[in-house]
Design a protein around this motif. Structure first.
Motif, PDB file in Angstrom:
ATOM      1  N   GLN A  26      66.646  -7.114  -6.836  1.00  0.00           N
ATOM      2  CA  GLN A  26      66.028  -8.269  -6.401  1.00  0.00           C
ATOM      3  C   GLN A  26      64.613  -7.964  -6.041  1.00  0.00           C
ATOM      4  OE1 GLN A  26      68.757  -9.608  -3.067  1.00  0.00           O
ATOM      5  NE2 GLN A  26      70.474 -10.110  -4.615  1.00  0.00           N
ATOM      6  N   LEU A  27      64.211  -6.661  -5.355  1.00  0.00           N
ATOM      7  CA  LEU A  27      63.304  -6.066  -4.902  1.00  0.00           C
ATOM      8  C   LEU A  27      62.194  -6.061  -5.918  1.00  0.00           C
ATOM      9  CD1 LEU A  27      64.338  -3.481  -2.401  1.00  0.00           C
ATOM     10  CD2 LEU A  27      63.186  -5.475  -1.730  1.00  0.00           C
ATOM     11  N   LEU A  28      62.748  -5.815  -7.090  1.00  0.00           N
ATOM     12  CA  LEU A  28      61.766  -5.725  -8.404  1.00  0.00           C
ATOM     13  C   LEU A  28      61.489  -6.904  -8.825  1.00  0.00           C
ATOM     14  CD1 LEU A  28      60.485  -4.226 -10.634  1.00  0.00           C
ATOM     15  CD2 LEU A  28      62.787  -4.342 -11.837  1.00  0.00           C
ATOM     16  N   LEU A  32      57.581  -8.213  -8.988  1.00  0.00           N
ATOM     17  CA  LEU A  32      57.064  -8.698 -10.051  1.00  0.00           C
ATOM     18  C   LEU A  32      56.268 -10.019 -10.136  1.00  0.00           C
ATOM     19  CD1 LEU A  32      59.442  -7.515 -12.847  1.00  0.00           C
ATOM     20  CD2 LEU A  32      57.375  -6.561 -12.074  1.00  0.00           C
ATOM     21  N   ARG A  33      56.993 -11.070  -9.305  1.00  0.00           N
ATOM     22  CA  ARG A  33      56.696 -12.385  -9.270  1.00  0.00           C
ATOM     23  C   ARG A  33      55.171 -12.409  -8.340  1.00  0.00           C
ATOM     24  NH1 ARG A  33      62.200 -13.400  -8.239  1.00  0.00           N
ATOM     25  NH2 ARG A  33      61.871 -13.322  -5.920  1.00  0.00           N
ATOM     26  N   TRP A  42      54.439  -3.317 -15.639  1.00  0.00           N
ATOM     27  CA  TRP A  42      55.968  -3.547 -16.085  1.00  0.00           C
ATOM     28  C   TRP A  42      55.980  -3.983 -17.783  1.00  0.00           C
ATOM     29  CZ3 TRP A  42      60.715  -2.164 -14.122  1.00  0.00           C
ATOM     30  CH2 TRP A  42      61.682  -2.676 -14.818  1.00  0.00           C
ATOM     31  N   GLU A  43      55.207  -4.962 -17.933  1.00  0.00           N
ATOM     32  CA  GLU A  43      55.019  -5.546 -19.448  1.00  0.00           C
ATOM     33  C   GLU A  43      54.467  -4.417 -20.304  1.00  0.00           C
ATOM     34  OE1 GLU A  43      54.227 -10.161 -18.288  1.00  0.00           O
ATOM     35  OE2 GLU A  43      52.354  -8.903 -18.683  1.00  0.00           O
ATOM     36  N   SER A  44      53.750  -3.443 -19.746  1.00  0.00           N
ATOM     37  CA  SER A  44      52.947  -2.545 -20.418  1.00  0.00           C
ATOM     38  C   SER A  44      54.195  -1.379 -20.815  1.00  0.00           C
ATOM     39  CB  SER A  44      52.017  -1.675 -19.664  1.00  0.00           C
ATOM     40  OG  SER A  44      51.319  -0.575 -20.296  1.00  0.00           O
ATOM     41  N   LEU A  45      55.044  -1.149 -19.858  1.00  0.00           N
ATOM     42  CA  LEU A  45      56.247  -0.211 -20.012  1.00  0.00           C
ATOM     43  C   LEU A  45      57.052  -0.761 -20.968  1.00  0.00           C
ATOM     44  CD1 LEU A  45      56.853   0.870 -16.285  1.00  0.00           C
ATOM     45  CD2 LEU A  45      55.530   2.306 -18.012  1.00  0.00           C
ATOM     46  N   GLU A  46      57.346  -2.099 -20.990  1.00  0.00           N
ATOM     47  CA  GLU A  46      58.255  -2.642 -21.901  1.00  0.00           C
ATOM     48  C   GLU A  46      57.573  -2.580 -23.329  1.00  0.00           C
ATOM     49  OE1 GLU A  46      61.160  -5.885 -19.687  1.00  0.00           O
ATOM     50  OE2 GLU A  46      58.897  -6.765 -20.359  1.00  0.00           O
TER      51      GLU A  46
END
Length: 368
Positions: A26-28, A32-33, A42-46
């Protein structure tokens, strides 16, 4: 101080391992929002994970912060769930160590740009590490980093298994072992080694050519095994060449003791070289350091050397197949030098001085 984005990286590690709790999820999601920078990271890591760029991902992690986070998670888990969390944490720990070892012990490969008329193989070959369990990973673009003292952090048996570093034709590579020993590997060479040295010795296995700068440890001798010899040292600098039928060990500094498969023994002092072949056993002679070690600078010197032997060097250094079209051409003696990035210059000089012409057919070089 933990970097601002380190918690995002830790969340990502925990998500991959199935460790992320509902509360942290939930914190994550909230982060991200509301944090564009965190979302971008996060998108880069994915994206990195989708392209299997695990090494680059691990290199940017702060291992101390990651492990500290894992320990905190374990301490806050109810007792009845502890075995599961311990298994997950142990698995993460070992994977993290493997990744860090792979990324920290290897330096940049020498990428050898060919000159205009030298053909390039369509399938690029890279330096690769084959782990003890059979998994393989390419080693591309890694920069040298200091060695971590992982013996003090874990005694996991997998870290003492033998791994194989494969250096293909056209490349060379340097590795820093866990004890700080540095090894330079020439083209078309292999080194088998453990991530951590267990027991009373430090033992590695070499095929091809390598230059060793061994860190001194009186209580733990360093042994280089080749097909025909075992080279035992405490702390020294030496070159080992096993390419041809005759193995050569050239001592630059310190002392080494060699034991051959036929039982013969030989000790070397600086400035001396051992040669071994099954017919004559171990023989000691002096050597010219500049000639023996020049390969580390991308130069190969030769004096009255048969073209058949130079052919072998060309195949290793430039990843081409060399065919001698003219009968007896292999015995033709040549003197000069060969530079890794200047094959065309060498071929032009060969034509000028020896009337030996050349042509390419795909990745095959014809000399005639």
């Amino acid at each position: 101080m933990v970097p601002k984005d380190q918690d995002i990286r830790q969340y990502y590690m925990e998500r991959l391992a199935g460790m992320l709790s509902d509360a942290d999820e939930q914190l994550l999601q909230s982060r991200l929002r509301n944090d564009p920078a965190a979302k971008l990271l996060w998108e880069s890591l994915e994206e990195q994970n989708r392209h299997l760029e695990t090494e680059a991902f691990l290199e940017r992690l702060d291992p101390e912060a990651e492990l500290k986070g894992v320990k905190i998670k374990m301490n806050n888990v109810p007792a009845k769930r502890l075995p599961y969390w311990r298994n997950i944490a142990a698995a993460m720990f070992v994977l993290l160590i493997f990744g860090l070892l792979a990324s920290r012990y290897f330096s940049d490969s020498e990428h050898l740009p060919p000159t205009a008329s030298v053909p390039v193989s369509k399938k690029e070959k890279e330096v690769a590490l084959v782990l003890g369990d059979g998994r393989s990973m390419p080693i591309v673009g890694k920069k040298e980093s200091s060695t971590t003292e992982l013996e003090k952090e874990t005694s996991h048996p997998a870290l003492t298994e033998l791994n194989t570093l494969l250096v293909p034709a056209g490349k060379d590579h340097r590795i820093v072992l866990s004890d700080g020993t540095k090894v330079w590997l020439n083209s078309d060479s292999e080194l088998r080694f453990p991530f951590l040295f267990g027991g009373d010795t430090r033992e590695v296995y070499l095929q091809g050519e390598g230059y060793f700068e061994v860190v001194k440890d009186r209580d733990k001798p360093f042994i280089v095994h080749t097909e025909n010899t075992a080279i035992r040292v405490l702390g020294t600098k030496f070159n080992v060449n096993t390419y041809g039928l005759i193995e050569q060990t050239s001592l630059v500094e310190g002392r080494v003791a060699l034991t051959a498969t036929d039982g013969s023994l030989l000790k070397l002092e600086p400035g001396y070289q051992s040669s071994y072949d099954p017919a004559s056993g171990l023989v000691k002679r002096t050597f010219q350091g500049d000639n023996v070690l020049s390969w580390m600078k991308g130069v190969y010197y030769f004096h009255n050397m048969p073209l058949a032997e130079i052919k072998d060097v060309m195949e290793r250094w430039f990843d081409v197949k060399v065919i001698l079209d003219r009968p007896g051409l292999g015995t033709y003696a040549v003197s000069g030098l060969l530079e890794k990035e200047r094959l065309n210059e060498f071929l032009d000089d060969l034509k000028t001085t020896s009337q030996i012409s050349h042509s390419f057919s795909g990745n095959v070089l014809h000399l005639k």
